[in-house]
Scaffold this active site. Structure first.
Site, PDB file in Angstrom:
ATOM      1  N   VAL A 126       7.806 -27.160  73.949  1.00  0.00           N
ATOM      2  CA  VAL A 126       6.444 -26.669  74.118  1.00  0.00           C
ATOM      3  C   VAL A 126       6.287 -25.790  75.363  1.00  0.00           C
ATOM      4  CG1 VAL A 126       5.500 -28.657  72.901  1.00  0.00           C
ATOM      5  CG2 VAL A 126       5.724 -28.749  75.375  1.00  0.00           C
ATOM      6  N   GLU A 127       5.187 -25.070  75.410  1.00  0.00           N
ATOM      7  CA  GLU A 127       4.803 -24.196  76.525  1.00  0.00           C
ATOM      8  C   GLU A 127       5.902 -23.187  76.855  1.00  0.00           C
ATOM      9  OE1 GLU A 127       3.310 -25.218  80.849  1.00  0.00           O
ATOM     10  OE2 GLU A 127       1.970 -26.142  79.376  1.00  0.00           O
TER      11      GLU A 127
END
Length: 782
Positions: free
Chosen positions: A428-429
């Site tokens: 993620v991110e």
């Protein structure tokens, strides 16, 4: 005329990496911090070690020791991971105590904590329950509160911030789409501006988002979309660009509530779909004036924000691995000794302990910079990518130490969930592959280099005076740095001017040498590869590795200095430095191998390779540190407390565990830590018995027989025997793994086994295949 010709030639050849509009906004966001020191080739360690290194203030420390610890007593993490339901008491507690409001100013009802405090809380909660932590991390990271605080209109601040602080609004951030993941700027979500019948400007949205954490339970979305304004109603042109606006749950055309099922702890995550969703243009964060400013907002906040939430979770994971593996290695015995005394186990424990020390130093150093006004996008990207990778590695090491106790699932497996959840933070991110191969060096080589960004801007603007000045500066920089590198190589870094820190200075000299070589290689890459850097992702990935481990090594020493150079921590620092420098060296070897077959490439692989390389430290040198470093997490004292940091640990009363009934109800972390405490209390008794056996005062035998003989001869007291018996009893209980009845295992009430039949009547058992089974086969029956 010469500089004009050079500039025209570079423009024609596209010698510098081409910078798109979205890339420019990313490059211009934030600040250059210690990453600039590495790119300079002449790092000023004294200046870096004098920078702020913050501690929690009294109000923040009281919150960590009070409400955060209390929250972790309100539910069992295994039960929550199994049911995927957080008890209402915990939900109410989050809102009552302000867990949604860490970013929000006190004037709007928030707690307004420092970045260090927010990260500390996130690390603690993530190590306890990833599912719970998402309810705290998402409202306190990039999203509604942060964006409104920085960019919102006064009306938006007055309306939204108090309700976000109280938990009345639970936010999520709608960015990722099926066709836009790491390349977030390519989102297809579309908003079209129009005037309604009353003459009010509104936006019609159509989008499909996925992987949105808290989407199934959130009631307020910060939605990123590309805004089209055919009539230029907002004054930003027909294609205004990426915009972020607030969308409320229940808006007609909005579909949310479905779940994805993440690996490990299945936290709340799901898709959001919108079909002809209409919102007022005033819901754009910052109002209509901020139409088209969404990408800039995201880049500015991510510049520092990547250093907060995911690195916090990673550090919490390393701490949990250290606590669990260290305790288990002390409690578990094989071949007549605790496995913590075996060299193979110590190798794993030492790495876990040293990386726990290193990662906490990195965390606090970067967050101190954020609290001091820095917003370093390159360092933030490094921290996100490399600390989450480091956490995954230490989870694996802890699994190796705990072996079967980490494999068999159940409430007493305290490491398996973290191991299974590790890929989440990696993904993620900004996926770590892209962060490593595109962002770290791709952004750093342009932004952090002393002259590259100036030259790129001058070429784009066809600005001859700026170009001439920057090019002269770059040439001078290369000449000076090359001469410095020759001197560094000839003396193996001895000429480097670094702070005098006992036991650390030799590492700083090698780190200074590494920085000089990094600056030299960066120049060679920009000259040799130039505008093709984006496509040379193996090369840029190795540059990213070399940069990251230099930054992590610097952070390790920064922690050591900030904490007063505690001598017993020196082996941890030395292990971390040798580990980091080995990573840097490997990256450099790979960089040389990746240069092309032109004249420069041949130079790099011949004279440059052998003449300018930094030989690693003696290969076996780290082995001498392993026993000492490993022991730091197999005991309970001030040093282990520094390494483990803030963890949600149960309160233990060993006397109450003398009751079989109480012990039977004791599970998970508490069960292991009780045994760990009891074993340490009995260590002195164990030592007396071993000394007596070596002196042939008692016969060699089982632990129980030798203890009885020692008691009979007055070598130990009755009280000593009680401590030893308790330690043995709790240790045996702590190494047991969970067992399930057929009913519990299959989730079928009343299920049992009966001989002579296949298991085909149970869902997912037998796979629909009919066998000519022997009578010994089993059937599950209700």
């Amino acid at each position: 005329m010469v500089f004009k010709a050079i500039m025209n030639g570079l423009i024609k050849a596209k010698a510098m990496p081409q910078i798109s509009a979205t890339e420019r906004q990313a490059l211009e966001a934030g600040t250059v911090w210690i990453d600039g020191q590495v790119f300079s080739g002449k790092p000023d360690f004294a200046k870096m070690f004098a920078e702020p290194y913050s501690k929690l203030n009294a109000r923040e420390r009281a919150f960590v020791d009070g409400p955060v610890q209390e929250l972790c007593t309100l539910f069992d993490p295994h039960e929550v991971a199994t049911t995927r339901v957080i008890p209402q008491a915990a939900i109410d507690f989050l809102a009552k105590k302000g867990f949604y409001s860490f970013l929000i100013p006190q004037a709007y009802g928030g707690l307004e904590f420092s970045a260090n405090a927010i990260s500390t809380i996130m690390a603690m909660l993530t190590s306890y329950s990833p599912l719970l932590s998402t309810l705290v991390v998402i409202p306190n990271s990039l999203g509604a509160a942060e964006l409104i605080k920085h960019y919102g209109t006064q009306a938006q601040k007055d309306h939204y911030l108090p309700k976000l602080a109280s938990g009345e609004y639970l936010p999520c951030f709608g960015l990722t789409e099926p066709t836009a993941g790491s390349d977030a700027a390519s989102i297809l979500a579309r908003g079209v501006a129009f005037k309604n019948a009353d003459g009010k400007v509104q936006i019609k949205l159509n989008f499909r988002k996925r992987y949105i954490t808290l989407a199934p339970v959130a009631n307020l979305i910060s939605l990123a979309f590309k805004l089209h304004d055919p009539q230029n109603l907002l004054g930003k042109g027909e294609d205004a660009g990426i915009t972020v606006a607030l969308v409320h749950r229940g808006t007609p055309g909005l579909e949310m509530g479905k779940h994805h099922q993440p690996i490990g702890d299945a936290f709340y995550n799901g898709p959001i779909v919108g079909k002809d969703v209409v919102i007022d243009a005033d819901e754009i964060i910052g109002g209509q004036e901020c139409a088209g400013q969404g990408w800039r907002m995201l880049m500015e906040q991510l510049a520092g924000g990547r250093a907060v939430s995911l690195p916090a979770g990673a550090v919490g994971g390393v701490r949990a691995a250290a606590a669990a593996a260290g305790a288990y290695a002390k409690v578990r015995q094989q071949f007549g000794m605790p496995i913590a005394e075996m060299e193979g186990i110590q190798e794993k424990l030492a790495e876990i302990a040293a990386m726990a020390y290193l990662s906490e130093g990195a965390r606090v150093y970067a967050l101190s910079a954020l609290d001091n006004g820095e917003q370093p996008p390159v360092v933030s990207a490094v921290w996100k990518a490399y600390l989450t990778e480091l956490s995954r590695e230490q989870a694996k090491n802890a699994m190796d130490v705990m072996a079967g106790a980490g494999v068999m699932q159940g409430p007493n497996n305290i490491i398996g969930r973290g191991y299974c959840s590790a890929p989440v933070a990696i993904t993620v991110e900004g996926a770590n592959i892209m962060t490593r191969s595109l962002i770290t060096f791709g952004q750093g080589a342009v932004r952090c280099h002393p002259y590259a960004f100036k030259i790129a801007n001058a070429l784009e603007a066809n600005d001859l005076p700026t170009f001439s000045s920057a090019l002269k500066g770059w040439i001078g920089h290369m000449v000076t740095n090359t001469l410095r590198l020759i001197g560094m190589t000839a003396t193996r870094g001895a000429i480097a001017n670094v702070p005098q820190i006992e036991g650390v200075t030799p590492y700083l000299k090698k780190l200074a040498w590494a920085s000089t070589r990094y600056a030299y290689l960066t120049d060679m890459a920009l000259i040799n590869v130039g505008g093709k850097l984006k496509a040379r992702q193996q090369l840029t990935g190795h540059f990213a590795d070399a940069l990251a481990w230099q930054l992590l090594a610097i952070s390790t020493v920064r922690r050591y200095v900030a904490e007063g150079e505690i001598k017993e921590d020196l082996p941890l620092v030395q292990y971390a430095m040798e580990y980091s420098l080995e990573k840097v060296q490997r990256a450099y070897e790979a960089i040389y191998a990746n240069f092309g077959n032109n004249l420069l490439g041949k130079w790099m692989r011949t004279v440059g390779y052998f003449g300018l390389r930094m030989s690693p430290l003696v290969g076996a040198s780290r082995d001498r540190l392993v026993p000492t470093v490993a022991k730091t997490i197999t005991k309970t004292d001030a040093q282990s407390a520094r390494i483990l940091g803030d963890l949600a640990m149960p309160k233990i009363n060993l006397a109450e565990l003398d009751s079989d009934e109480v012990l039977a109800r004791t599970k998970g972390v508490k069960r292991l830590m009780a045994a760990f405490q009891a074993v340490q209390e009995a260590d002195v008794v164990q030592t007396k018995i071993l000394q007596a056996r070596r002196a042939k005062l008692i016969e060699k035998g089982s632990v129980q027989d030798m203890a009885a003989a020692a008691l009979a001869k007055g070598i130990i007291t009755a009280a000593d025997k009680v401590l030893l018996d308790r330690a043995n009893r709790l240790s045996l209980e702590a190494i047991m793994v969970d067992e399930f009845t057929p009913a519990e295992f299959f989730g079928i009430e009343g299920a049992t086994y009966a001989p002579g039949f296949e298991c085909a009547n149970v869902p997912n058992i037998g796979h629909g295949v009919v066998h000519d089974a022997p009578v010994e086969k089993l059937r599950v029956v209700a």
